[in-house]
Write a protein that holds these residues in place. Structure first.
Motif, PDB file in Angstrom:
ATOM      1  N   HIS A  74       0.813  -1.221   0.000  1.00  0.00           N
ATOM      2  CA  HIS A  74       0.000   0.000   0.000  1.00  0.00           C
ATOM      3  C   HIS A  74       0.843   1.266   0.000  1.00  0.00           C
ATOM      4  O   HIS A  74       0.297   2.362   0.021  1.00  0.00           O
ATOM      5  N   TYR A  99       2.721   4.665  -0.085  1.00  0.00           N
ATOM      6  CA  TYR A  99       2.528   5.863  -0.916  1.00  0.00           C
ATOM      7  C   TYR A  99       3.829   6.406  -1.491  1.00  0.00           C
ATOM      8  O   TYR A  99       3.818   7.272  -2.357  1.00  0.00           O
ATOM      9  N   GLY A 110      10.064   6.262   3.404  1.00  0.00           N
ATOM     10  CA  GLY A 110      11.126   5.283   3.312  1.00  0.00           C
ATOM     11  C   GLY A 110      11.536   4.726   4.686  1.00  0.00           C
ATOM     12  O   GLY A 110      10.846   4.909   5.657  1.00  0.00           O
ATOM     13  N   SER A 163       5.380   0.164  12.587  1.00  0.00           N
ATOM     14  CA  SER A 163       4.134  -0.208  11.915  1.00  0.00           C
ATOM     15  C   SER A 163       3.931  -1.709  12.023  1.00  0.00           C
ATOM     16  O   SER A 163       4.769  -2.487  11.591  1.00  0.00           O
ATOM     17  N   TYR A 186       0.843  -4.516  11.230  1.00  0.00           N
ATOM     18  CA  TYR A 186      -0.467  -4.592  10.574  1.00  0.00           C
ATOM     19  C   TYR A 186      -1.332  -5.729  11.093  1.00  0.00           C
ATOM     20  O   TYR A 186      -2.543  -5.730  10.922  1.00  0.00           O
ATOM     21  N   ASN A 205       1.719   1.651  15.171  1.00  0.00           N
ATOM     22  CA  ASN A 205       0.790   2.235  14.230  1.00  0.00           C
ATOM     23  C   ASN A 205       0.268   1.127  13.335  1.00  0.00           C
ATOM     24  O   ASN A 205       1.035   0.306  12.845  1.00  0.00           O
ATOM     25  N   THR A 234      -3.948   6.509   1.266  1.00  0.00           N
ATOM     26  CA  THR A 234      -3.831   7.608   0.304  1.00  0.00           C
ATOM     27  C   THR A 234      -3.148   7.134  -0.978  1.00  0.00           C
ATOM     28  O   THR A 234      -2.396   6.156  -0.961  1.00  0.00           O
TER      29      THR A 234
HETATM   30  C1  LIG Z   1       5.658   5.516   4.812  1.00  0.00           C
HETATM   31  S1  LIG Z   1       5.962   4.691   6.310  1.00  0.00           S
HETATM   32  C2  LIG Z   1       7.600   5.252   6.728  1.00  0.00           C
HETATM   33  C3  LIG Z   1       8.140   4.670   8.019  1.00  0.00           C
HETATM   34  C4  LIG Z   1       8.465   3.181   8.033  1.00  0.00           C
HETATM   35  N1  LIG Z   1       9.074   2.704   6.846  1.00  0.00           N
HETATM   36  C5  LIG Z   1       7.203   2.393   8.338  1.00  0.00           C
HETATM   37  O1  LIG Z   1       6.761   1.642   7.506  1.00  0.00           O
HETATM   38  O2  LIG Z   1       6.707   2.557   9.458  1.00  0.00           O
HETATM   39  C6  LIG Z   1       4.963   5.544   7.536  1.00  0.00           C
HETATM   40  C7  LIG Z   1       3.558   4.996   7.718  1.00  0.00           C
HETATM   41  O3  LIG Z   1       2.781   5.315   6.577  1.00  0.00           O
HETATM   42  C8  LIG Z   1       1.933   4.241   6.297  1.00  0.00           C
HETATM   43  N2  LIG Z   1       1.542   4.273   4.888  1.00  0.00           N
HETATM   44  C9  LIG Z   1       2.291   3.920   3.830  1.00  0.00           C
HETATM   45  N3  LIG Z   1       1.596   4.046   2.679  1.00  0.00           N
HETATM   46  C10 LIG Z   1       0.379   4.511   3.016  1.00  0.00           C
HETATM   47  C11 LIG Z   1      -0.794   4.858   2.274  1.00  0.00           C
HETATM   48  N4  LIG Z   1      -0.848   4.739   0.950  1.00  0.00           N
HETATM   49  N5  LIG Z   1      -1.858   5.311   2.954  1.00  0.00           N
HETATM   50  C12 LIG Z   1      -1.818   5.436   4.307  1.00  0.00           C
HETATM   51  N6  LIG Z   1      -0.757   5.131   5.054  1.00  0.00           N
HETATM   52  C13 LIG Z   1       0.333   4.659   4.419  1.00  0.00           C
HETATM   53  C14 LIG Z   1       2.741   3.038   6.646  1.00  0.00           C
HETATM   54  O4  LIG Z   1       1.901   1.926   6.849  1.00  0.00           O
HETATM   55  C15 LIG Z   1       3.485   3.483   7.874  1.00  0.00           C
HETATM   56  O5  LIG Z   1       2.732   3.191   9.026  1.00  0.00           O
END
Ligand SMILES: C[S@@+](CC[C@H](N)C(=O)[O-])C[C@H]1O[C@@H](n2cnc3c(N)ncnc32)[C@H](O)[C@@H]1O
Ligand code: SF4
Ligand code: SF4
Lengths: 97, 346
Positions: free
Chosen positions: B37, B39, B73, B123, B125, B162, B194
């Protein structure tokens, strides 16, 4: 205590002086504090280069208060910071980094 | 007074004077996993060098920023991560570090602990390896992230877990919540998936349906876990201002691009070309967004659902192409929350 040099335990806290008021995060205890301008003035003196009596003197000049009031304010505040583990006292000035 | 309410007071003051209290800084878009998922969209540009990042941190400190969220990242894939983070601590920032935990072993956990961060965010899930690893695309990642969580808590650090609720893990958050409680960690959920940074909508296929959302929102377990004052996209608005973005918060990408929020990527300038101060105080885009008020939004200003709404200008921008137009699912969520509140009160 009056002739001790006082310094902030920078490892344990994050802080910023914003608009004349210091905002502190106590990272060990996960608490958050904001200080009024008097406490902020004292906080700014805690660089390990000044003794408590220097600070009492500076506060009394800066805010035009008598020495006794200044000493009471300083000692209360320093004790509070000691309890919160945010400062250390030392017999020698902190080496400048 | 709680940490949250004090933060809100300080943040409200910062907003009133437009002081940049908090910053989300993505240090890299590289990652050691490939979450379905995610972004993040990497570009063929050079990421900021160590020295450039330090320079930006100097600028942030000079602008009175206190809270610094380091994310990506995966931040731990940067070889200079600890050099950067230690530098930030010397500048007295309160650090919040977001990681997937895969690279956290005893040694890394010790180094994290030595930083005295305000918070580490992991994170998770699901507690079912098939589901969690299915999302990250890395077999064994659940075991590693749980191990990371334990190492972090053993060192007495504040931890937040999270979880993004999606179709794949819709029923798994109660167990993740339980895990968080056992670990003594904070728990946060998000269900707003998102699109990718480049507008690619493929992550939305994992978004839960409105029926599923209705069930999730009705769960008392989640009531207190939606808002986070420090991260504006998780906060409800106050004083006619939609959120802190551009008021007391901004986002910096690993290329040095500045925008109001990680979910609100209006380009406001690049730090390789301009100073942070110049962008914050003079970028027309930044100033434009900081002038946004709920009462100026044609639909929202007339709307009865306003008290239950989490309108986010970033989501409107990416979904509708216009901050003034509420995103459909924002209204949907507000309606559901409003109905739930009506049931509770009635
Ligand atoms: C982009 S990650 C960066 C930090 C680390 N790599 C991680 O995964 O926790 C930060 C958070 O954004 C969430 N995330 C990533 N893509 C997303 C999306 N398309 N919509 C909502 N949350 C998203 C991830 O699940 C993570 O909890
Ligand atoms: S670990 Fe984080 S940054 Fe990496 S792919 Fe997953 S969500 Fe994206
Ligand atoms: S429900 Fe929709 S129209 Fe109403 S305030 Fe929220 S975003 Fe605006």
């Amino acid at each position: 205590m009056m002739n001790k040099y006082i310094s902030i335990k920078k490892n344990n806290i994050a802080y910023r002086i914003i608009n004349g008021e210091v905002v502190i995060v106590n990272l060990k205890k996960s608490t958050f504090h904001t200080l009024n301008p008097v406490a902020t003035f004292i906080w700014e003196q805690l660089d390990g280069q000044a003794t408590l009596s220097d600070i009492v003197e500076r506060l009394s000049q800066e805010f035009e208060i008598d020495r006794e009031t200044s000493e009471n304010d300083c000692v209360d505040f320093i004790n509070d910071l000691l309890n919160k583990d945010m400062i250390t006292l030392s017999s020698h000035p902190l080496e400048k980094s | 007074m709680s940490k949250e309410s004090l933060f809100n007071i300080v943040n409200d003051k910062a907003i009133a004077k437009r002081i940049l209290l908090s910053c989300h800084f993505d240090l890299t878009y590289n990652c050691n996993t490939n979450c379905v998922h995610c972004y993040v969209k990497k570009e063929e540009r050079d990421e900021l060098k160590t020295s450039e990042i330090k320079d930006i941190m100097d600028q942030l400190a000079a602008m009175d920023t206190l809270f610094l969220i380091l994310s990506g990242g995966e931040v731990l894939t940067r070889k200079d991560f600890f050099e950067i983070a230690e530098y930030a601590r010397k500048l007295n920032f309160a650090l919040r570090i977001m990681t997937n935990g895969l690279l956290v072993d005893e040694k890394v956990a010790d180094k994290l602990a030595a930083l005295n961060p305000d918070l580490i965010n992991l994170s998770i899930y699901s507690t079912n390896p098939e589901v969690h690893d299915g999302i990250t695309g890395v077999p064994g990642s659940l075991e590693k992230v749980i191990n990371a969580a334990e190492l972090i808590r053993e060192r007495g650090l504040e931890l937040r877990i999270n979880t993004v609720i999606m179709k794949q893990n819709l029923n798994d958050y109660p167990q993740v919540h339980e895990l968080a409680q056992i670990l003594g960690a904070d728990f946060k959920v998000d269900f707003q998936v998102t699109p990718k940074f480049d507008g690619d909508r493929s992550p939305l296929q994992f978004q839960i349906s409105s029926n599923e959302l209705q069930e999730v929102l009705a769960d008392p377990l989640l009531e207190l876990t939606l808002d986070d004052p420090i991260e504006p996209h998780l906060k409800r608005f106050a004083n006619d201002i939609p959120c802190s973005a551009a008021h007391s918060f901004l986002y910096i990408s690993p290329y040095g691009d500045v925008s109001p929020c990680v979910q609100f990527k209006v380009p406001c300038g690049n730090l390789k070309e301009k100073s942070l101060e110049e962008i914050w105080y003079h970028s027309p885009q930044m100033l434009d967004i900081s002038s946004l008020r709920i009462s100026k939004l044609p639909a929202c200003s007339q709307c009865e659902l306003i008290d239950d709404c989490r309108y986010c200008p970033g989501i409107s921008y990416i979904e509708e192409g216009d901050v003034m137009i509420p995103a459909r699912r924002t209204c949907q969520e507000a309606l559901l929350l409003n109905q739930l509140r009506g049931e509770e009160n009635g």
